[in-house]
Write a protein that holds these residues in place. Structure first.
Motif, PDB file in Angstrom:
ATOM      1  N   ALA A   1     -44.320 -13.851 117.581  1.00  0.00           N
ATOM      2  CA  ALA A   1     -43.128 -13.083 117.255  1.00  0.00           C
ATOM      3  C   ALA A   1     -42.563 -13.586 115.940  1.00  0.00           C
ATOM      4  O   ALA A   1     -42.377 -14.793 115.745  1.00  0.00           O
ATOM      5  N   THR A   2     -42.307 -12.667 115.013  1.00  0.00           N
ATOM      6  CA  THR A   2     -41.873 -13.006 113.669  1.00  0.00           C
ATOM      7  C   THR A   2     -40.620 -12.220 113.319  1.00  0.00           C
ATOM      8  O   THR A   2     -40.596 -10.992 113.470  1.00  0.00           O
ATOM      9  N   PRO A   3     -39.571 -12.878 112.833  1.00  0.00           N
ATOM     10  CA  PRO A   3     -38.373 -12.130 112.425  1.00  0.00           C
ATOM     11  C   PRO A   3     -38.652 -11.292 111.181  1.00  0.00           C
ATOM     12  O   PRO A   3     -39.483 -11.653 110.347  1.00  0.00           O
ATOM     13  N   PHE A   4     -37.976 -10.176 111.065  1.00  0.00           N
ATOM     14  CA  PHE A   4     -38.084  -9.362 109.869  1.00  0.00           C
ATOM     15  C   PHE A   4     -36.741  -8.671 109.641  1.00  0.00           C
ATOM     16  O   PHE A   4     -35.878  -8.624 110.523  1.00  0.00           O
ATOM     17  N   ALA A   5     -36.579  -8.154 108.442  1.00  0.00           N
ATOM     18  CA  ALA A   5     -35.406  -7.350 108.114  1.00  0.00           C
ATOM     19  C   ALA A   5     -35.871  -6.164 107.299  1.00  0.00           C
ATOM     20  O   ALA A   5     -36.963  -6.164 106.727  1.00  0.00           O
TER      21      ALA A   5
ATOM     22  N   PRO B   1     -22.542 -11.736  94.567  1.00  0.00           N
ATOM     23  CA  PRO B   1     -21.121 -12.100  94.627  1.00  0.00           C
ATOM     24  C   PRO B   1     -20.710 -12.543  96.024  1.00  0.00           C
ATOM     25  O   PRO B   1     -21.251 -12.088  97.030  1.00  0.00           O
ATOM     26  N   ASP B   2     -19.757 -13.451  96.068  1.00  0.00           N
ATOM     27  CA  ASP B   2     -19.237 -13.950  97.337  1.00  0.00           C
ATOM     28  C   ASP B   2     -18.218 -12.955  97.868  1.00  0.00           C
ATOM     29  O   ASP B   2     -17.024 -13.034  97.586  1.00  0.00           O
ATOM     30  N   ARG B   3     -18.707 -11.977  98.613  1.00  0.00           N
ATOM     31  CA  ARG B   3     -17.843 -10.944  99.188  1.00  0.00           C
ATOM     32  C   ARG B   3     -18.122 -10.889 100.681  1.00  0.00           C
ATOM     33  O   ARG B   3     -18.866 -10.052 101.167  1.00  0.00           O
ATOM     34  N   SER B   4     -17.533 -11.820 101.411  1.00  0.00           N
ATOM     35  CA  SER B   4     -17.824 -11.927 102.835  1.00  0.00           C
ATOM     36  C   SER B   4     -17.444 -10.667 103.595  1.00  0.00           C
ATOM     37  O   SER B   4     -17.981 -10.395 104.667  1.00  0.00           O
ATOM     38  N   ASP B   5     -16.519  -9.895 103.024  1.00  0.00           N
ATOM     39  CA  ASP B   5     -16.104  -8.675 103.701  1.00  0.00           C
ATOM     40  C   ASP B   5     -16.850  -7.447 103.201  1.00  0.00           C
ATOM     41  O   ASP B   5     -16.559  -6.324 103.597  1.00  0.00           O
ATOM     42  N   ASP B   6     -17.816  -7.634 102.284  1.00  0.00           N
ATOM     43  CA  ASP B   6     -18.541  -6.501 101.708  1.00  0.00           C
ATOM     44  C   ASP B   6     -20.007  -6.876 101.531  1.00  0.00           C
ATOM     45  O   ASP B   6     -20.395  -7.435 100.513  1.00  0.00           O
ATOM     46  N   LEU B   7     -20.817  -6.588 102.549  1.00  0.00           N
ATOM     47  CA  LEU B   7     -22.245  -6.902 102.489  1.00  0.00           C
ATOM     48  C   LEU B   7     -23.036  -5.788 101.824  1.00  0.00           C
ATOM     49  O   LEU B   7     -24.264  -5.827 101.819  1.00  0.00           O
ATOM     50  N   ARG B   8     -22.342  -4.812 101.261  1.00  0.00           N
ATOM     51  CA  ARG B   8     -23.016  -3.703 100.612  1.00  0.00           C
ATOM     52  C   ARG B   8     -22.716  -3.659  99.106  1.00  0.00           C
ATOM     53  O   ARG B   8     -23.018  -2.688  98.425  1.00  0.00           O
TER      54      ARG B   8
ATOM     55  N   THR C   1     -30.207  -3.324 106.279  1.00  0.00           N
ATOM     56  CA  THR C   1     -29.820  -2.333 107.286  1.00  0.00           C
ATOM     57  C   THR C   1     -30.257  -2.691 108.700  1.00  0.00           C
ATOM     58  O   THR C   1     -29.635  -2.261 109.674  1.00  0.00           O
ATOM     59  N   THR C   2     -31.352  -3.461 108.815  1.00  0.00           N
ATOM     60  CA  THR C   2     -31.949  -3.691 110.139  1.00  0.00           C
ATOM     61  C   THR C   2     -32.518  -5.097 110.196  1.00  0.00           C
ATOM     62  O   THR C   2     -33.082  -5.605 109.210  1.00  0.00           O
ATOM     63  N   MET C   3     -32.393  -5.734 111.354  1.00  0.00           N
ATOM     64  CA  MET C   3     -33.074  -6.999 111.616  1.00  0.00           C
ATOM     65  C   MET C   3     -33.704  -6.926 112.991  1.00  0.00           C
ATOM     66  O   MET C   3     -33.153  -6.305 113.905  1.00  0.00           O
TER      67      MET C   3
END
Length: 305
Positions: A9-13, A126-133, A282-284
């Motif tokens: 099992a391998t993680p992916f995103a 940028p360090d935008r913890s409230d904006d991951l987009r 978008t997906t993990m």
């Protein structure tokens, strides 16, 4: 004792930059067996996760092709096109990888280096913890015009033929300027490029329409993929070709519109470019892949520029 491979099992995103989509595979110790068949299976939209390419994240010290860059970057971007071929550089891909490394705590926000087959590239998340987009920027270096100069591109249907400019942005491009992007025709099929030997490892082709002095619109046939919704290196290549054709040498900022969104290219007085645009995870999840068992490599801190 020889290494032993097994399926684990391998993680992916999965993420994208202006709808140019990628599967991210964290493989810090370089144990994944990423064959061309595996890449094609994973990127297939019907039998896999579906993507334009794969970004395998490996510690430089664990990647033979990146070992000499280990003192300058922690992570190496092993980029594969959807057809399984190896890529040297990917402007949208490296920004998506940078976003992933920050989102998962593997790197701190801000500026850090990532190694590629085209060399070291510096990214800024940028360090935008409230904006991951939010937007991510990558320093793309100075594009090159390696020649030959007399490149021609013919649509897949053979209806139209144009001169093209050969631009290298860590990977090869042929840039065509058209009045209407519809003139490019069906880009699911690769246009013909001549002379035949100009691009021995394939080429990404940009059809560019000039919307203004600092504004371009593109459609792209990406080598190993087909028509993509966006191409970061292609945006830089088109800007470089436009500046060459117009004789522009002053610093400038450009907007490049693509079917999947807008990218921004800034050019300094010496011709160096930065590429900025969205990079979104978008997906993990978890998939099963063949992995070689072996000794773990120590983890290093992310160098900053």
């Amino acid at each position: 004792m020889n290494p032993v491979s097994r399926t684990v099992a391998t993680p992916f995103a999965k993420g994208h930059g202006c709808a140019n989509s990628f599967i991210v595979l964290p493989d810090p110790h370089g144990r994944l067996r990423l064959t061309a068949d595996t890449v094609r299976s994973l990127t297939d939209p019907h039998t896999g996760a579906g993507a334009d390419g794969i970004l395998r994240a490996v510690h430089c010290a664990a990647a033979p092709e990146a070992a000499t860059m280990a003192g300058h970057a922690e992570w190496f971007m092993d980029y594969r096109n959807a057809d399984g071929s190896v890529g040297g550089m990917c402007g949208n891909g490296i920004r998506v990888l940078a976003r992933y490394l920050v989102d998962t705590g593997r790197c701190e926000p801000g500026a850090f280096a990532i190694a590629t087959r085209a060399g070291i590239r510096h990214v800024d998340v940028p360090d935008r913890s409230d904006d991951l987009r939010g937007p991510v920027t990558v320093a793309m270096g100075v594009p090159e015009f390696p020649g030959p100069d007399r490149i021609t591109v013919t649509t897949s249907g053979g209806e139209s033929r144009w001169p093209a400019t050969h631009v290298d942005v860590g990977n090869p491009h042929a840039v065509v300027f058209v009045d209407d992007l519809a003139d490019a025709g069906d880009l699911s099929i690769a246009p013909t490029v001549e002379p035949a030997g100009a691009y021995p490892f394939g080429v990404t082709i940009e059809f560019a329409a000039v919307r203004g002095a600092d504004h371009l619109a593109l459609r792209v046939h990406e080598r190993g993929v087909g028509e993509t919704r966006a191409c970061g290196t292609g945006a830089c290549a088109a800007v470089a070709a436009h500046r060459r054709h117009t004789g522009q040498t002053d610093p400038a900022d450009y907007r490049v519109d693509l079917p999947g969104g807008t990218l921004y290219v800034s050019v300094t007085a010496d011709g160096a470019m930065t590429l900025t645009g969205p990079a979104i995870i978008t997906t993990m999840g978890v998939i099963r892949l063949a992995r070689t068992q072996g000794r773990r490599q120590p983890r290093k801190a992310c160098p900053v520029r």
